[in-house]
Design an enzyme around this catalytic site. Structure first.
Site, short mmCIF file in Angstrom:
data_model
loop_
_atom_site.label_atom_id
_atom_site.label_comp_id
_atom_site.label_asym_id
_atom_site.label_seq_id
_atom_site.Cartn_x
_atom_site.Cartn_y
_atom_site.Cartn_z
N ASP A 170 0.83 -1.20 0.00
CA ASP A 170 0.00 0.00 0.00
C ASP A 170 0.87 1.25 0.00
OD1 ASP A 170 -2.32 -1.60 0.28
OD2 ASP A 170 -2.01 -1.67 2.45
N ASP A 216 -1.47 -2.13 -5.03
CA ASP A 216 -2.36 -2.44 -3.92
C ASP A 216 -3.15 -1.17 -3.58
OD1 ASP A 216 -3.60 -3.80 -1.85
OD2 ASP A 216 -1.75 -4.70 -1.13
N ASP A 261 -4.90 1.82 3.14
CA ASP A 261 -5.65 0.72 3.75
C ASP A 261 -5.47 0.77 5.26
OD1 ASP A 261 -6.36 0.00 1.22
OD2 ASP A 261 -5.43 -1.98 1.26
N ARG A 271 -13.72 1.42 -3.88
CA ARG A 271 -13.22 1.59 -2.52
C ARG A 271 -12.99 3.06 -2.18
NH1 ARG A 271 -9.00 -3.59 -2.04
NH2 ARG A 271 -10.56 -5.16 -2.62
#
Length: 323
Positions: A136, A165, A169, A222
């Protein structure tokens, strides 16, 4: 729901001393000069004792990957100023009690991400982080009291959707996180809260996250996707984001006064996720999330009307500060 007439969102807190109130031209807008000791004004990062980062510690300026990696380690309070464009690989783990701040719009991290794992009291501000392969751009795991503010996070959509990725997150029972004034753009799977459908035992009762005054553009999905947690999402501007806010696996989300342009699914549920929404402009699309129970949050905030969000967010979100 608590509101405070003295809190104004859209820009971070400014110090009262005269030198920190100067402004300068940048990217066609007015760039605010901020203080390295700013703390979040609102959001879950103000709870649990608050988030102060490296305030009270030493200040170090870094200009290389090696200097950066060394300066952010350990748990002693420290303010790390990033001067210029840093390149590297993999990820750098950050210790507790750190403020990591880009000096100005030229501060960037390319090719390597930042991991905030198993620590507390971290501030990450005013940096561009891009094209991180193998992890990430920013990962927050098992960490508490984290403020992520005025970042520019991106990759590209020229590669396969799994080439990169996440941009941000927040997983493994991380808690008391505020994400504000950040520009998420040009990415497939953007921001995830709760990494797995099978991690409810660890995550339930944690993952309290606020997203406010962020600009999301050219994102496939997302924006964010939330499992198990408690989310407050307000005054965000979404432009050409296919799948926006996804509440799932028992998550409870309060969604207020956001604007969506060109979204096909602005707010939706999967696997028994829930939301209460009000004051949003979904741009003609339909919000289909199951009705939840989260109708208030424990901190004070002021939500701008949806009609005011674009002018407050676009051109302000991102690494638009100067220190």
């Amino acid at each position: 729901m608590k509101f405070s007439s003295i809190i104004s969102l859209g820009l971070p807190a400014l110090a009262l001393a005269a030198p920190t109130r100067t402004i300068e031209k940048k990217r066609g807008t007015l760039a605010k000069r901020a203080s390295v000791t700013d703390a979040p004004e609102t959001g879950y990062a103000t709870e649990n004792g608050g988030t102060t980062g490296g305030a009270g510690g030493s200040t170090t300026t870094v200009a290389s990957f090696a200097e950066f990696s060394s300066a952010v380690s350990g748990d002693e309070a420290a303010i790390i100023i990033v001067d210029g464009a840093l390149t590297g690989e993999d990820t750098v783990k950050v210790g507790s009690n750190k403020s990591i701040i880009g000096k100005d719009s030229g501060a960037s991290l390319t090719g390597f991400g930042v991991t905030i794992k198993g620590v507390s009291n971290v501030i990450l501000r005013n940096l561009a982080i891009s094209k991180v392969v193998g992890g990430d751009a920013v990962a927050v795991q098992k960490a508490t009291n984290v403020w992520i503010d005025h970042l520019d996070l991106s990759s590209d959509r020229d590669h396969d959707k799994d080439y990169y990725d996440g941009l941000l997150d927040i997983t493994h029972a991380a808690d008391f996180v505020t994400v504000s004034n950040t520009n998420f753009h040009d990415h497939w799977k953007c921001s995830l809260v709760g990494h797995s459908d099978n991690n409810g035992d660890e995550d339930t009762g944690h993952l309290r996250v606020t997203y406010h005054n962020n600009y999301w553009s050219n994102i496939n999905s997302r924006g964010p996707s939330i499992r198990f947690g408690t989310g407050h999402i307000f005054n965000n501007y979404y432009e050409n984001v296919s799948d926006g806010i996804n509440t799932r696996d028992g998550a409870q989300v309060l969604v207020e006064n956001n604007v969506f342009v060109g979204a096909s699914k602005p707010l939706y549920s999967t696997d028994a996720g829930y939301a209460i929404e009000s004051g949003n402009d979904f741009g003609g699309a339909e919000a289909t999330a199951d009705k939840g129970t989260l109708s208030s949050v424990p901190y004070t905030y002021t939500a701008l009307a949806a009609s005011e969000v674009k002018s407050a967010v676009v051109g302000t979100a991102g690494n638009t500060l100067s220190f």
